[in-house]
Design a protein around this motif. Structure first.
Motif, PDB file in Angstrom:
ATOM      1  N   PRO A 270     -74.547 -16.469 -18.606  1.00 56.49           N
ATOM      2  CA  PRO A 270     -75.957 -16.667 -18.945  1.00 56.49           C
ATOM      3  C   PRO A 270     -76.877 -15.882 -18.020  1.00 56.49           C
TER       4      PRO A 270
ATOM      5  N   ILE B  17     -67.348 -28.518 -15.513  1.00 57.26           N
ATOM      6  CA  ILE B  17     -67.110 -27.091 -15.356  1.00 57.26           C
ATOM      7  C   ILE B  17     -66.124 -26.894 -14.204  1.00 57.26           C
TER       8      ILE B  17
ATOM      9  N   ARG C 152     -67.600 -12.929 -19.582  1.00 58.26           N
ATOM     10  CA  ARG C 152     -67.368 -14.310 -19.174  1.00 58.26           C
ATOM     11  C   ARG C 152     -66.212 -14.868 -19.989  1.00 58.26           C
TER      12      ARG C 152
ATOM     13  N   SER D 278     -63.912 -18.041 -20.788  1.00 54.31           N
ATOM     14  CA  SER D 278     -63.908 -19.491 -20.639  1.00 54.31           C
ATOM     15  C   SER D 278     -63.003 -20.100 -21.697  1.00 54.31           C
TER      16      SER D 278
ATOM     17  N   LYS E  67     -72.031 -33.487 -21.117  1.00 53.41           N
ATOM     18  CA  LYS E  67     -71.560 -32.132 -20.847  1.00 53.41           C
ATOM     19  C   LYS E  67     -70.186 -32.170 -20.207  1.00 53.41           C
TER      20      LYS E  67
ATOM     21  N   THR F  18     -64.301 -27.448 -19.181  1.00 56.36           N
ATOM     22  CA  THR F  18     -64.455 -26.033 -19.504  1.00 56.36           C
ATOM     23  C   THR F  18     -64.066 -25.224 -18.279  1.00 56.36           C
TER      24      THR F  18
ATOM     25  N   GLN G 281     -78.394 -24.938 -10.614  1.00 57.61           N
ATOM     26  CA  GLN G 281     -78.986 -25.022 -11.943  1.00 57.61           C
ATOM     27  C   GLN G 281     -78.312 -24.071 -12.940  1.00 57.61           C
ATOM     28  N   HIS G 282     -77.421 -23.237 -12.462  1.00 62.78           N
ATOM     29  CA  HIS G 282     -76.743 -22.289 -13.356  1.00 62.78           C
ATOM     30  C   HIS G 282     -75.831 -23.041 -14.327  1.00 62.78           C
ATOM     31  N   PRO G 283     -75.816 -22.661 -15.612  1.00 64.58           N
ATOM     32  CA  PRO G 283     -74.962 -23.363 -16.582  1.00 64.58           C
ATOM     33  C   PRO G 283     -73.481 -23.360 -16.222  1.00 64.58           C
ATOM     34  N   ASP G 284     -73.031 -22.368 -15.431  1.00 63.48           N
ATOM     35  CA  ASP G 284     -71.623 -22.295 -15.043  1.00 63.48           C
ATOM     36  C   ASP G 284     -71.378 -22.796 -13.623  1.00 63.48           C
ATOM     37  N   TYR G 285     -72.375 -23.452 -13.025  1.00 67.47           N
ATOM     38  CA  TYR G 285     -72.168 -24.005 -11.679  1.00 67.47           C
ATOM     39  C   TYR G 285     -71.059 -25.052 -11.740  1.00 67.47           C
TER      40      TYR G 285
END
Length: 704
Positions: free
Chosen positions: A34, A5, A40, A42, A2, A54, A82-86
């Motif tokens: 999400p 971020i 959002r 990005s 991944k 990203t 746990q947030h995808p954008d953390y």
């Protein structure tokens, strides 16, 4: 693997979005965060040959304690690993000319224990104010990397890239927190950390204070935190006040050490001097009115040569295709259906481009923020929150993003009222309708040798939309009762020269979106309309043609063809449907042809012009190649009177109808999405259509 971020965090007007544009260029994409219906932005950022991160542009906030839906997104992400954008790295962009206020948000983010970089922006503005910021000393005091940047020009991007790469490879966490909640409430913080598996004191405090807004906590976890609060007799408001006072005291000490201010006490900056005039209770409104007048004059005057060229070009191309292609249904579909419909929209590209160009210049320079402040004085008289100014002004471009912009409004009632009245602001989709009808009945002459009458008429329609939105808001304020109090807080940016690449990109994206979105709908509707207008039930169309040939054998060839085409159109499926609804719209002065255009424009307002182009192209008899849609409307005759169909009474009735009409499915869908109910889109549709019908009826009856 991944990609890392990188989150961009900052106060509004700190330059965060400008930095995002510099890092991602034209490779941005827009979606929803999400789990949250929130914009959002990005984009990828090539940090080095092996690493592409990203970059996520988070909504601008003054503090991690949210006061609106868009601000809630920031804390919801930063508090949830746990947030995808953390973020793996948080870049906090601060305004160097106002470091004391900007550092509040930075210290809160740093105290959460995130790998953080401070991006020191607007150093040029600080220099103009005779301020100098020692970045090295600031980095030592804060314990995090500090990078000097200029988000507008891209200066400092390489240094920022190196700092981010180092934080990714070897994270350097902030040292001693500026504020430790365990000093004030040790038992509560310890219990929260133990019960929820947390390691950071300040994050534990956010669980305590903000758990009702966190989307990642379930009902049981929220109830558990409520129990902890009750057991420890925690008082949120005084605790937050104490935290803020403590932070600002310590920030003041840091700023005193790192900022050298050589400006004489009381000497105003040139921005402050301008604001004395632009925010003046009299001159501010006068200047704004003159700027509006200039914009609407320019839309007609500057765009006219380009519009005439496109209009003539489309008509010429239509004629050439009819001459060169073999006669038949496919040729008719291409010329009378598709090209006529699309051409009816392409002709308005110059006006749309000039509108967005001028509005973008106002935004880039910093003037639009002043407009919001002076308009706040008016908004409050009508019961709107000052933050409602932003969606209402945005509604001049498009109601859909304007309705989404209401997320920054803190109180539910003010947000709902703003959503319900924003579509009354005349959006760019109405502009093609306004301009073609104004050109038909308003003379192109000047008043006092300066002001174009058509431009004044256009400005009057936009002001009518604004006035109706304010009046509707006042009525809704009386209906929707609440004890919540609205507020409006906005920091005024310094005046800057517009960045022409950003202005050009804004105009290009806006025009492309308008043409693409409208073009797809118009293409589909043009094809459907052509089919409905070219075919009819049974042999009705053939019988209509035979009747004309039998009853009027003495007509010339051209007149006979035009009469046959008109009668065939009236006998088609489209004509039958138009006649079916004609009794309902006849009091407004409309005939069955206009009725077809009204119904088709329920998909999107701008479809009206494309529909009229298709209908009149089919009914023109095929012998007037090279005639523009404006000329066709001028030539249309009223069968009852024999005079022009598009009289001033009819044209103004249509104009007033479209000022108020809710004819945009996308807007209704946006209202449903934001209110999470079909009740309010239904209310919006009913009250706006009733208002449109009543106003158009009065206009026609009074002018006829």
């Amino acid at each position: 693997m991944k990609p890392p971020i990188i989150a961009l965090i900052g106060n509004p007007n700190a330059g965060k979005s400008s930095l995002f544009n510099q890092l991602t260029g034209l490779r941005q994409k827009t979606g929803n965060f999400p789990g949250v219906t929130m914009d959002r932005k990005s984009g990828p950022w090539s940090i080095d040959d092996q690493t592409t991160a990203t970059v996520v542009d988070l909504p601008g906030v003054y503090s991690i304690y949210p006061k609106s839906l868009d601000e809630q997104v920031v804390t919801d992400i930063l508090a949830n690993p746990q947030h995808p954008d953390y973020p793996d790295v948080a870049i906090v962009v601060v305004d160097a000319s106002n470091l004391h206020r900007n550092l509040l948000l930075f210290t809160q983010v740093a105290d959460l224990g995130l790998p953080t970089i401070l991006a020191l922006n607007m150093l040029d503005v600080a220099k103009e104010q005779d301020k100098d910021v020692n970045a090295v000393r600031l980095a030592m005091r804060l314990g995090v990397p500090v990078v000097r940047i200029n988000a507008r020009t891209g200066e400092g991007a390489d240094a920022l890239r190196k700092a981010v790469m180092k934080q990714i490879q070897e994270p350097v966490l902030p040292g001693k927190p500026l504020f430790d909640p365990a000093d004030e409430a040790p038992a509560l913080i310890a219990s929260t950390k133990a019960q929820y598996g947390l390691s950071n004191n300040y994050l534990a405090l956010q669980y305590v204070i903000q758990h009702d807004g966190f989307t990642f906590l379930n009902e049981q976890q929220r109830n558990g935190l409520d129990t902890l609060i009750a057991d420890h007799d925690f008082r949120e408001v005084p605790f937050q006040a104490s935290e803020t006072i403590t932070r600002y005291k310590r920030i003041a000490q840091i700023v005193t050490e790192v900022v050298t201010d050589q400006r004489p006490i009381g000497k105003p900056t040139w921005t402050q001097k301008l604001d004395r005039v632009l925010l003046h209770p009299i001159w501010g409104y006068t200047i704004f009115a003159l700027i509006l007048l200039l914009i609407f004059q320019a839309i007609f005057a500057w765009a006219a040569p380009f519009m005439d060229g496109i209009d003539t070009g489309v008509a010429w191309l239509n004629g050439q295709l009819k001459e060169s292609l073999p006669p038949g249904p496919l040729t008719d579909l291409l010329t009378d259906g598709i090209l006529a419909g699309i051409g009816g929209i392409l002709v308005f590209i110059p006006q749309i481009a000039f509108l967005f160009l001028l509005v973008s210049l106002l935004e880039e320079s910093g003037y639009m923020a002043r407009v919001m402040v002076i308009m706040d004085r008016i908004m409050r008289k009508f019961g709107l929150n000052g933050r409602s100014v932003v969606p209402l002004i945005s509604g001049v471009a498009c109601a859909v993003p304007a309705i989404m912009a209401t997320r920054s409004i803190g109180t539910r009632r003010d947000r709902l009222i703003t959503i319900l009245v924003t579509p009354l602001m005349s959006c760019s989709a109405r502009l093609p309708i306004y301009t073609i009808l104004i050109a038909l009945v308003v003379p192109s002459r000047r008043v006092l040798g300066v002001f174009n009458v058509q431009g004044l008429a256009l400005m009057a329609l936009y002001l009518l939309g604004l006035l109706s939105a304010l009046l509707a808001a006042y009525v809704l304020k009386l209906i929707l009762k609440t004890k919540e109090r609205g507020y409006f807080i906005m920091e005024l940016p310094t005046f800057k020269l517009p960045r022409w690449n950003h202005v050009g990109l804004t105009v290009w994206e806006s025009v492309r979106a308008f043409v693409w979105e409208a073009g797809r709908v118009i293409l589909a509707i043009s094809i459907i309309l052509w089919v409905l207008a070219s075919y009819g039930p049974g042999n009705d169309m053939q019988q209509a043609e035979e009747a004309v040939r039998r009853e009027q054998p003495t007509l010339s060839s051209d007149d006979l063809n035009n009469r046959i085409a008109s009668e065939r159109l009236e006998a088609s499926y489209a004509g039958k449907f138009g006649h079916f609804i004609e009794p309902a719209i006849r009091p407004l002065g409309y005939d069955w042809k206009i009725g077809i255009a009204l119904l088709s424009s329920f998909a999107a307002r701008e479809v009206f012009v494309g529909t009229m182009s298709t209908i009149y192209s089919i009914g023109a008899g095929g012998d007037d190649e090279g005639v523009t849609i404006r000329e066709r409307l001028q030539q249309e005759r009223n069968p009852a009177t024999g005079g022009p169909m598009y009289t001033p009474a009819l044209a103004w009735s249509l104009l007033i109808f479209y000022v108020f009409a809710m004819m945009c499915m996308s807007t209704l869908a946006a209202t449903q999405r934001e209110t999470k109910s079909w009740k309010w889109p239904t209310v919006q549709l009913i009250y706006m259509m009733a208002l449109a019908y009543g106003a158009a009826f009065l206009t026609y009856q009074l002018m006829a």
